[in-house]
Design a protein around this motif. Structure first.
Motif, PDB file in Angstrom:
ATOM      1  N   SER A  79      20.297 -17.763 -15.242  1.00 27.92           N
ATOM      2  CA  SER A  79      19.586 -17.545 -13.981  1.00 27.92           C
ATOM      3  C   SER A  79      20.130 -16.398 -13.137  1.00 27.92           C
ATOM      4  O   SER A  79      19.435 -15.916 -12.248  1.00 27.92           O
ATOM      5  N   LEU A 138      13.283 -18.277  -9.570  1.00 28.99           N
ATOM      6  CA  LEU A 138      12.766 -19.035 -10.709  1.00 28.99           C
ATOM      7  C   LEU A 138      11.390 -19.615 -10.397  1.00 28.99           C
ATOM      8  O   LEU A 138      10.499 -19.630 -11.252  1.00 28.99           O
ATOM      9  N   SER A 141       8.860 -16.738 -10.557  1.00 32.29           N
ATOM     10  CA  SER A 141       8.632 -16.197 -11.901  1.00 32.29           C
ATOM     11  C   SER A 141       8.014 -17.216 -12.847  1.00 32.29           C
ATOM     12  O   SER A 141       7.311 -16.861 -13.797  1.00 32.29           O
ATOM     13  N   ARG A 143       9.577 -18.920 -14.988  1.00 31.08           N
ATOM     14  CA  ARG A 143      10.242 -18.919 -16.289  1.00 31.08           C
ATOM     15  C   ARG A 143      11.257 -20.049 -16.391  1.00 31.08           C
ATOM     16  O   ARG A 143      11.737 -20.575 -15.383  1.00 31.08           O
ATOM     17  N   ASP A 144      11.570 -20.433 -17.627  1.00 34.78           N
ATOM     18  CA  ASP A 144      12.595 -21.432 -17.899  1.00 34.78           C
ATOM     19  C   ASP A 144      13.838 -20.685 -18.344  1.00 34.78           C
ATOM     20  O   ASP A 144      13.858 -20.057 -19.411  1.00 34.78           O
ATOM     21  N   SER A 145      14.894 -20.724 -17.528  1.00 33.38           N
ATOM     22  CA  SER A 145      16.106 -19.970 -17.830  1.00 33.38           C
ATOM     23  C   SER A 145      16.993 -20.670 -18.854  1.00 33.38           C
ATOM     24  O   SER A 145      17.999 -20.116 -19.288  1.00 33.38           O
ATOM     25  N   SER A 150      17.600 -24.605 -14.092  1.00 35.33           N
ATOM     26  CA  SER A 150      16.175 -24.678 -14.412  1.00 35.33           C
ATOM     27  C   SER A 150      15.725 -26.131 -14.562  1.00 35.33           C
ATOM     28  O   SER A 150      14.625 -26.507 -14.140  1.00 35.33           O
TER      29      SER A 150
END
Length: 376
Positions: A79, A138, A141, A143-145, A150
């Motif tokens: 992240s 996060l 975005s 997204r899955d970090s 996350s």
């Protein structure tokens, strides 16, 4: 601690604790622990690479750095950029040390305009700002970090369906860092100390690792295949437990031996003393991993006599995470280096915020060093 770090699963009680625990449980489940092992192993390998062979190492300080590194990388590894990550580790270190000192001091001391207090407040606020910024990015975005942050971002309250806020997540992470780093570091230090000063224990540990791992790095699947190392960790948690004073409040009238304790009474107990009670553990000051070997002997232990992670509703949510850290780190370290303990040096437990080893200086040797081989 709630006033210092905010509300978290550790500081909450009653139904609030149960609710928070349910929210966070997925981040500490078996599938996620499996993902963390590689991170823990890599952080340990990097730490070992930084130790100078033939020189004394302050093992406890090294283990504090390692524990904090494993935690930070597990929580934030995907992240944060490298510069932000380094700054976060520094801030977490200040917070961790600051809480340890404040637990031992009267409440009014933290309100004084002292440099110590200003550093702590600045570091704590910086950690919160970093975490909340990472949460915002996060969220935006989508997204899955792949890290714990996350997972915490996806956690929801089963009753309300609401996710955790950035402030709530930062409170949980701050408390996790303070509660987990110091204790893990102390247990790691004691485990390496006990392995280093007992040639038989060390040989059994290395033989098992050589047999099971066959030269490859430790992986999640190996954790359940290392029974002797598991007993070493279990015995370390018994003999060198970090718990000094734990408090609980009775919710109903309770009978303790010949005494009747009214509801609402604050009780305190010392896990460190409990685990060294000769009435519960024969020869309690001996480090004996095989005391856990015999099923009949294990069953003979009084229920509630061994509480390395507490018990009941308030048992440590990070138990599996901590045990994974301990086994992964010890296995990685002892396969690479050995430590020599000067025969005249005595290491004693000292009570601070937790029970931890006094200064623990040991000389580091590569396992392939001729000096190390001669001593074997």
């Amino acid at each position: 601690m709630g006033q210092l770090l905010g509300d978290s699963v550790v500081t909450a009680s009653g139904q609030e604790h149960v609710r928070k625990r349910r929210q966070l449980q997925p981040a500490f489940g078996r599938p996620e622990i499996a993902r963390y092992v590689d991170i823990m192993r890599d952080e340990t390998t990097a730490a070992v690479d930084s130790w100078a062979p033939g020189r004394e190492l302050d093992v406890r300080e090294a283990m504090v750095k390692l524990s904090l590194g494993m935690l930070a990388k597990t929580v934030f590894g995907g992240s944060l950029d490298e510069a932000t990550f380094r700054r976060l580790r520094e801030d977490l270190s200040v917070v961790m040390n600051g809480v340890g000192a404040r637990v031992m001091l009267p409440d009014w001391v933290e309100r004084l305009p002292l440099p110590f207090n200003r550093r702590f407040t600045a570091a704590r606020d910086a950690v919160r700002a970093t975490v909340e910024q990472a949460v915002t990015e996060l969220q935006e975005s989508g997204r899955d970090s792949g890290d714990m942050l996350s997972l915490l971002l996806r956690a929801t309250d089963k009753e309300t369906g609401r996710p955790l806020t950035g402030h709530q997540i930062s409170s949980e992470i701050l408390t996790l860092a303070v509660a987990g780093t110091e204790t893990t570091a102390s247990v790691l230090s004691w485990a390496l100390y006990e392995i280093s000063r007992d040639a038989d224990v060390r040989r059994h540990v290395l033989d098992e690792l050589d047999t099971v791992l066959e030269g490859r790095p430790i992986a999640f699947e190996d954790l359940s295949r290392l029974p002797y190392l598991d007993r070493v960790v279990r015995e370390t948690l018994r003999l060198h437990h970090t718990g000094w004073l734990v408090t609980r409040r009775t919710v109903t009238e309770t009978r303790l031996g010949q005494w009747s304790v009214p509801a609402g009474t604050e009780l305190a107990y010392c896990q460190h003393a409990l685990h060294r009670d000769p009435a519960l553990f024969p020869d309690p000051l001996a480090f004996d991993p095989d005391r856990w070997l015999d099923d009949a002997q294990t069953k003979a232990f009084t229920p509630g006599a061994y509480l390395p992670f507490g018990a009941g509703k308030h048992s440590c949510i990070g138990e599996r995470f901590a045990l994974t850290e301990l086994v992964t780190a010890v296995a990685t370290i002892v396969r690479r280096v050995r430590f020599d303990v000067p025969p005249h040096r005595t290491v004693r437990p000292v009570a601070r915020a937790t029970v931890r080893p006094s200064t623990l200086l040991m000389t580091v040797w590569q396992r392939s060093d001729s000096a190390e081989q001669r001593q074997d």
